[in-house]
Scaffold this motif. Structure first.
Motif, PDB file in Angstrom:
ATOM      1  N   ARG A   1     -15.833  -0.412  -1.098  1.00 13.19           N
ATOM      2  CA  ARG A   1     -15.411   0.677  -0.046  1.00 13.19           C
ATOM      3  C   ARG A   1     -15.392   0.075   1.373  1.00 13.19           C
TER       4      ARG A   1
ATOM      5  N   GLN B   1     -12.837  -2.460   1.789  1.00 15.96           N
ATOM      6  CA  GLN B   1     -11.517  -2.077   2.021  1.00 15.96           C
ATOM      7  C   GLN B   1     -11.248  -1.237   3.369  1.00 15.96           C
ATOM      8  N   HIS B   2     -12.329  -0.801   3.936  1.00 17.51           N
ATOM      9  CA  HIS B   2     -12.157   0.196   5.084  1.00 17.51           C
ATOM     10  C   HIS B   2     -12.240  -0.925   6.252  1.00 17.51           C
TER      11      HIS B   2
ATOM     12  N   PHE C   1      -6.920  -3.915  -2.533  1.00 19.25           N
ATOM     13  CA  PHE C   1      -8.539  -3.366  -2.542  1.00 19.25           C
ATOM     14  C   PHE C   1      -8.989  -3.991  -3.615  1.00 19.25           C
TER      15      PHE C   1
ATOM     16  N   ALA D   1       0.802  -1.360  -0.119  1.00 18.18           N
ATOM     17  CA  ALA D   1       0.056  -0.197   0.023  1.00 18.18           C
ATOM     18  C   ALA D   1       0.817   1.195   0.153  1.00 18.18           C
TER      19      ALA D   1
ATOM     20  N   THR E   1      -9.807   5.200   0.988  1.00 21.96           N
ATOM     21  CA  THR E   1      -9.228   4.253   0.328  1.00 21.96           C
ATOM     22  C   THR E   1      -9.382   3.987  -1.068  1.00 21.96           C
TER      23      THR E   1
ATOM     24  N   VAL F   1      -8.771  -1.960   6.601  1.00 16.45           N
ATOM     25  CA  VAL F   1      -7.688  -1.289   7.272  1.00 16.45           C
ATOM     26  C   VAL F   1      -8.090  -1.109   8.684  1.00 16.45           C
TER      27      VAL F   1
ATOM     28  N   VAL G   1      -5.129   5.432   1.789  1.00 13.25           N
ATOM     29  CA  VAL G   1      -4.392   4.124   1.811  1.00 13.25           C
ATOM     30  C   VAL G   1      -4.843   3.871   0.210  1.00 13.25           C
TER      31      VAL G   1
END
Length: 82
Positions: free
Chosen positions: A52, A55-56, A47, A24, A78, A59, A42
């Motif tokens: 979304r 993706q979150h 991803f 990343a 992201t 993290v 990021v």
């Protein structure tokens, strides 16, 4: 007296995310200079194909439960590489 949790530092947030997503590109900004409110940007090929929310979640998982404790607020953005 209430015990104040230690604030996290930008480099700690970045290294935790990098451990989970080594490919990343990560940029962390301390929004208020108080060590409690950060923005994280990021960009990761990991991803690809994920929405979304997924993706979150990746993290947040990398932050190992620090959200809401040592880390009070994180504005997260992201994306996949262009």
């Amino acid at each position: 007296m209430g015990e104040k949790t230690m604030a996290m530092e930008a480099h700690e947030i970045e290294s935790m995310i990098r451990e989970a997503l080594p490919d990343a590109e990560i940029r962390i900004e301390d929004l208020r200079g108080d060590g409690d409110h950060y923005a994280a940007y990021v960009v990761s090929p990991s991803f690809e194909g994920k929405n979304r929310v997924q993706q979150h979640q990746m993290v947040y998982a990398a932050l190992q439960g620090k959200m809401g404790g040592d880390l009070h607020a994180l504005a997260l953005q992201t994306s996949t590489p262009e």
